[in-house]
Design an enzyme around this catalytic site. Structure first.
Site, PDB file in Angstrom:
ATOM      1  N   ARG A   1       0.836  -1.211   0.000  1.00 38.95           N
ATOM      2  CA  ARG A   1       0.000   0.000   0.000  1.00 38.95           C
ATOM      3  C   ARG A   1       0.872   1.262   0.000  1.00 38.95           C
ATOM      4  O   ARG A   1       0.467   2.307  -0.499  1.00 38.95           O
ATOM      5  CB  ARG A   1      -0.942   0.022   1.220  1.00 38.95           C
TER       6      ARG A   1
ATOM      7  N   TYR B   1     -15.989  14.964 -16.462  1.00 36.35           N
ATOM      8  CA  TYR B   1     -16.596  13.645 -16.276  1.00 36.35           C
ATOM      9  C   TYR B   1     -17.618  13.747 -15.128  1.00 36.35           C
ATOM     10  O   TYR B   1     -17.296  14.309 -14.062  1.00 36.35           O
ATOM     11  CB  TYR B   1     -15.474  12.652 -15.957  1.00 36.35           C
TER      12      TYR B   1
ATOM     13  N   ASP C   1      -6.856  17.394 -15.398  1.00 34.04           N
ATOM     14  CA  ASP C   1      -7.164  16.025 -15.815  1.00 34.04           C
ATOM     15  C   ASP C   1      -6.759  15.905 -17.282  1.00 34.04           C
ATOM     16  O   ASP C   1      -7.382  16.499 -18.161  1.00 34.04           O
ATOM     17  CB  ASP C   1      -8.668  15.750 -15.618  1.00 34.04           C
TER      18      ASP C   1
ATOM     19  N   LYS D   1      -8.039   4.679 -19.725  1.00 31.97           N
ATOM     20  CA  LYS D   1      -8.296   5.164 -21.085  1.00 31.97           C
ATOM     21  C   LYS D   1      -7.061   5.010 -21.981  1.00 31.97           C
ATOM     22  O   LYS D   1      -6.558   3.926 -22.112  1.00 31.97           O
ATOM     23  CB  LYS D   1      -8.790   6.608 -21.030  1.00 31.97           C
TER      24      LYS D   1
HETATM   25  N1  LCS Z   1     -11.441  11.651 -15.887  1.00 29.65           N
HETATM   26  C1  LCS Z   1     -11.975  11.546 -17.113  1.00 29.65           C
HETATM   27  C2  LCS Z   1     -11.736  12.633 -18.115  1.00 29.65           C
HETATM   28  C3  LCS Z   1     -12.757  10.430 -17.421  1.00 29.65           C
HETATM   29  O1  LCS Z   1     -13.267  10.351 -18.673  1.00 29.65           O
HETATM   30  C4  LCS Z   1     -12.974   9.431 -16.445  1.00 29.65           C
HETATM   31  C5  LCS Z   1     -13.801   8.237 -16.730  1.00 29.65           C
HETATM   32  C6  LCS Z   1     -12.399   9.594 -15.181  1.00 29.65           C
HETATM   33  C7  LCS Z   1     -11.631  10.720 -14.935  1.00 29.65           C
HETATM   34  C8  LCS Z   1     -12.568   8.587 -14.094  1.00 29.65           C
HETATM   35  O2  LCS Z   1     -11.756   7.500 -14.345  1.00 29.65           O
HETATM   36  P1  LCS Z   1     -12.036   6.012 -13.813  1.00 29.65           P
HETATM   37  O3  LCS Z   1     -12.253   6.133 -12.348  1.00 29.65           O
HETATM   38  O4  LCS Z   1     -13.244   5.508 -14.519  1.00 29.65           O
HETATM   39  O5  LCS Z   1     -10.778   5.282 -14.147  1.00 29.65           O
HETATM   40  N2  LCS Z   1     -14.570   8.345 -17.879  1.00 29.65           N
HETATM   41  C9  LCS Z   1     -15.467   7.491 -18.301  1.00 29.65           C
HETATM   42  C10 LCS Z   1     -16.302   7.745 -19.395  1.00 29.65           C
HETATM   43  O6  LCS Z   1     -16.346   8.777 -20.062  1.00 29.65           O
HETATM   44  N3  LCS Z   1     -17.056   6.684 -19.617  1.00 29.65           N
HETATM   45  O7  LCS Z   1     -16.871   5.720 -18.647  1.00 29.65           O
HETATM   46  C11 LCS Z   1     -15.810   6.164 -17.761  1.00 29.65           C
END
Ligand code: LCS
Length: 396
Positions: free
Chosen positions: A59, A112, A184, A209
């Site tokens: 951790r 998001y 981000d 992504k």
């Molecule tokens: N930031 C952005 C720009 C994102 O598109 C997402 C997830 C996150 C943070 C969060 O990331 P995660 O915790 O899912 O790894 N975006 C998503 C979307 O547009 N569709 O499904 C997930």
């Protein structure tokens, strides 16, 4: 590879974070262990005091995870990384590390959905104030600044409107007001945009992504620009505990080897698809940074190396038209998430941004008929042919 060497992104993608190890393996070994032995009591005591060589507990730090953190820190031209269990865990850790009761955050209107909710619903519970602002309009950001503004949080290009914020101007504004600029960078990846080099203080990503690129891992990362910020963030992550495990770190690190190559193909495919969409009679509007019709097209050319792989477009027929397209595509997969090698299509109003509620969603320019496309690396003519047959069905 030594981090002080100035290699290109293509070379860094392949080699970054892969340092010598016990058996000189070409790829980093997977240290699938929760804990590490100490040579003796003094060694253990030294490690807990922050001295000496070695690891304590996964951790806190793990060599496989650290290899990934080093790789992305090098690509972002930052100091050090902190891999997290998801993009949301990374974003939460940054807010938890830096905000306290009475602080104010300015956040992009186009973010998001769960990032919006994290601030608007969870952090307000602890006495944090939030303003959602069109950060692509710097006057609006300036007007939103308060004496207690601690963080300006920007997603650029924003999800899903692809609004682009001027990072250099946002950094200057944040610093003039003793605030931090947190960016981000998920939609661009470090292969297309490096916010720390434009003045940002902290970068976050959903590793899920483009960085991983293969739709088989959920993960996140924070990149700190200096040791002081890294220590603050590491201390918080150690307490909140949302770390990425060694196996998933290994997989993301493997994905990054093709990052530069994949991003080139995402960009060129998306450019072709956007140009096709723009001339289709059943498409009312196409939003893509690579098109001159994008309001921040010139800015995107200045701060991004390419337009990215994300396109938003409005089809004729509103919600029904959008649903028709989604039910008609064959090659494009109807799924949320983005940034993988496969083309994904989704409807933000009913999926990723449904959590925001209609009124707030419309304020964030996410209209009912908006369709979001994450253009993959398939043959671009075949993606276009699939969209063509689906869009033609709107009239039928
Ligand atoms: N930031 C952005 C720009 C994102 O598109 C997402 C997830 C996150 C943070 C969060 O990331 P995660 O915790 O899912 O790894 N975006 C998503 C979307 O547009 N569709 O499904 C997930």
């Amino acid at each position: 590879m030594h981090s002080d060497k100035k290699y290109s992104d293509a070379t860094k993608s392949v080699h970054a974070g892969i340092t010598d190890n016990e058996h000189l393996a070409v790829v980093p070994p997977i240290y699938q262990t929760s804990t590490f032995k100490f040579h003796n009591a003094d060694h253990g005591a030294d490690l807990f005091a922050g001295k000496g060589e070695g690891y304590i507990y996964t951790r806190m730090l793990n060599p496989t995870v650290q290899a990934l953190e080093d790789a992305i820190a090098q690509l972002e031209e930052g100091h050090k990384g902190l891999a997290c269990g998801s993009g949301m865990a990374a974003i939460h850790t940054v807010f938890a590390a830096y905000l306290q009761q009475g602080d104010h955050v300015i956040c992009s209107e186009a973010v998001y959905g769960p990032t919006n909710t994290l601030l608007a619903k969870l952090f307000t519970k602890f006495g944090v104030e939030v303003s959602f602002v069109d950060t692509d309009k710097m006057e609006a950001v300036q007007q939103a600044v308060q004496p207690n503004t601690k963080i300006i949080y920007v997603e650029t290009p924003g999800n899903p409107t692809l609004a682009i914020t001027d990072l250099r101007a946002a950094a200057d504004l944040a610093h003039a007001n003793n605030a931090l600029l947190v960016v981000d960078n998920t939609f661009s990846s470090p292969a297309l945009q490096k916010p720390l080099t434009l003045g940002a203080d902290i970068v976050v990503h959903s590793l899920t992504k483009f960085l991983n690129g293969h739709a088989d891992v959920v993960g996140g990362i924070i990149i700190a620009k200096d040791e002081e910020s890294y220590k603050t963030l590491r201390g918080t992550l150690n307490l909140t505990g949302g770390i990425l495990g060694p196996m998933n770190s290994f997989l993301v690190h493997r994905g990054i080897k093709t990052l530069a190559m994949r991003m080139e193909r995402h960009c060129s495919n998306a450019q072709k698809v956007a140009e096709f969409l723009e001339q289709h009679p059943n498409v009312e509007k196409v939003i893509f940074p690579g098109l001159p019709s994008h309001p921040q097209h010139e800015l995107s050319k200045k701060q991004m190396k390419g337009p990215g792989g994300m396109i938003s477009f409005e089809v004729k027929g509103g919600v029904e038209g959008g649903k028709k397209v989604m039910d008609s595509v064959e090659l494009c997969q109807l799924a949320v998430s983005l940034g993988g090698v496969e083309t994904l299509i989704q409807h933000p109003a009913s999926m990723t941004h449904a959590i925001m509620g209609r009124e707030q969603r419309l304020e964030a320019h996410i209209t009912d008929g908006l369709v979001r496309l994450s253009v993959g690396i398939e043959d671009p003519d075949e993606i276009i042919a699939d969209l063509q047959q689906a869009l033609d069905k709107i009239d039928q």
